[in-house]
Motif scaffolding. Structure first.
Motif, PDB file in Angstrom:
ATOM      1  N   PRO A  62       0.826  -1.216   0.000  1.00  0.00           N
ATOM      2  CA  PRO A  62       0.000   0.000   0.000  1.00  0.00           C
ATOM      3  C   PRO A  62       0.855   1.260   0.000  1.00  0.00           C
ATOM      4  N   ASP A  64       0.631   3.629   2.109  1.00  0.00           N
ATOM      5  CA  ASP A  64       1.029   3.789   3.507  1.00  0.00           C
ATOM      6  C   ASP A  64       1.767   2.518   3.937  1.00  0.00           C
ATOM      7  N   THR A  65       3.076   2.617   4.087  1.00  0.00           N
ATOM      8  CA  THR A  65       3.876   1.429   4.398  1.00  0.00           C
ATOM      9  C   THR A  65       4.195   1.295   5.883  1.00  0.00           C
ATOM     10  N   THR A  66       3.443   2.000   6.731  1.00  0.00           N
ATOM     11  CA  THR A  66       3.637   1.805   8.166  1.00  0.00           C
ATOM     12  C   THR A  66       3.233   0.378   8.520  1.00  0.00           C
ATOM     13  N   SER A  69      -0.454  -0.384   8.909  1.00  0.00           N
ATOM     14  CA  SER A  69      -1.158  -0.440   7.633  1.00  0.00           C
ATOM     15  C   SER A  69      -0.928  -1.782   6.938  1.00  0.00           C
ATOM     16  N   SER A  72      -2.919  -4.468   8.548  1.00  0.00           N
ATOM     17  CA  SER A  72      -4.366  -4.279   8.452  1.00  0.00           C
ATOM     18  C   SER A  72      -4.917  -4.630   7.074  1.00  0.00           C
ATOM     19  N   ASP A  73      -4.054  -4.816   6.095  1.00  0.00           N
ATOM     20  CA  ASP A  73      -4.481  -5.109   4.731  1.00  0.00           C
ATOM     21  C   ASP A  73      -5.298  -6.399   4.688  1.00  0.00           C
ATOM     22  N   LYS A 234      -1.364  11.710  16.539  1.00  0.00           N
ATOM     23  CA  LYS A 234      -1.422  10.335  16.025  1.00  0.00           C
ATOM     24  C   LYS A 234      -0.556   9.448  16.872  1.00  0.00           C
ATOM     25  N   GLU A 237       2.827   4.164  15.291  1.00  0.00           N
ATOM     26  CA  GLU A 237       2.481   2.808  14.875  1.00  0.00           C
ATOM     27  C   GLU A 237       3.723   1.990  14.528  1.00  0.00           C
TER      28      GLU A 237
END
Length: 237
Positions: A62, A64-66, A69, A72-73, A234, A237
């Motif tokens: 994705p 967002d590569t945190t 994230s 959560s995919d 925030k 993460e």
């Protein structure tokens, strides 16, 4: 070969080198610094997860590569639908976040040896799954389980001599090279799909008070932190 850590077997397959060294380093530092151990567990897990994204056709990195994230995919989570590795990974992520804060020794975020050992165990079963599903090695040990005595046996000299973790630049280079190998990705994905059907899970034991308390306390504290964040803030993460 007599294994000195629970993760030495990963070195038998060169493709796992990018996260094997971080996992080994985590175990070697356990008896010296549980906070550093947990940080390395999180780092090894992040490298392993990114490696999966780079070689598996079913996964798309994705924007967002945190780590949160990536975990959560929906496609990533589907790979782990028949085992309990997702809560194990989330535990490592959350405790790694705690250990990454400068005040981790405070009561609210204290990284105890018990927490560090549980992170090592969770990481072990994740890498065990990856080895079984993605390696074509014939040396998989069906009897392999996490040996809690190995982290305890680590000494200062062993910890000091742990191999350096791969740099972010070298990691990204390997990930990019993997992503470009279309035929390789197709083959390894098919292998994973076949292997995961016969993988034997190692379930958590929620009936055990200490394990249940670790997970519930972590979940409640992180939920409270999120509710307490101000607008524009925030949680790391």
């Amino acid at each position: 070969m007599i294994e000195k850590t629970n993760f030495d077997y990963l070195k038998d397959d060169p493709q796992f080198e990018i996260f094997a060294d971080a996992a080994i380093a985590a175990e070697k530092i356990y008896s010296i610094d549980p906070g550093a151990c947990v940080l390395n567990c999180r780092r090894a897990m992040e490298y392993a997860v990114k490696w999966m994204y780079s070689v598996d056709d079913e996964l798309t990195m994705p924007a967002d590569t945190t780590l949160v994230s990536l975990l959560s995919d929906a496609d990533f989570r589907a790979i782990f639908s028949n085992n309990d590795l997702l809560p194990r990974m989330d535990f490592i992520r959350k405790k790694g976040n705690d250990a990454g804060h400068g005040d981790w020794k405070n009561t609210g975020r204290k990284i105890t040896p018990e927490i560090a050992l549980h992170c090592l165990e969770n990481l072990f079963y994740l890498t065990d799954f990856i080895f079984y599903c993605y390696s074509d090695s014939e040396d998989y040990d069906l009897q392999r389980t996490f040996d809690a005595s190995l982290p305890e046996a680590q000494t200062a000299s062993q910890a000091a001599s742990s191999e350096p973790v791969i740099s972010e630049e070298d990691l990204q280079k390997i990930l990019d090279e993997n992503a470009a190998l279309k035929e390789f990705k197709s083959q390894i994905t098919a292998h994973r799909e076949q292997q995961q059907q016969t993988y034997t899970p190692h379930p958590l034991k929620p009936s055990e008070y200490t394990t249940r308390k670790l997970y519930i306390d972590t979940m409640l504290r992180h939920h409270a932190q999120r509710r307490g964040l101000g607008r524009g803030q925030k949680l790391a993460e």
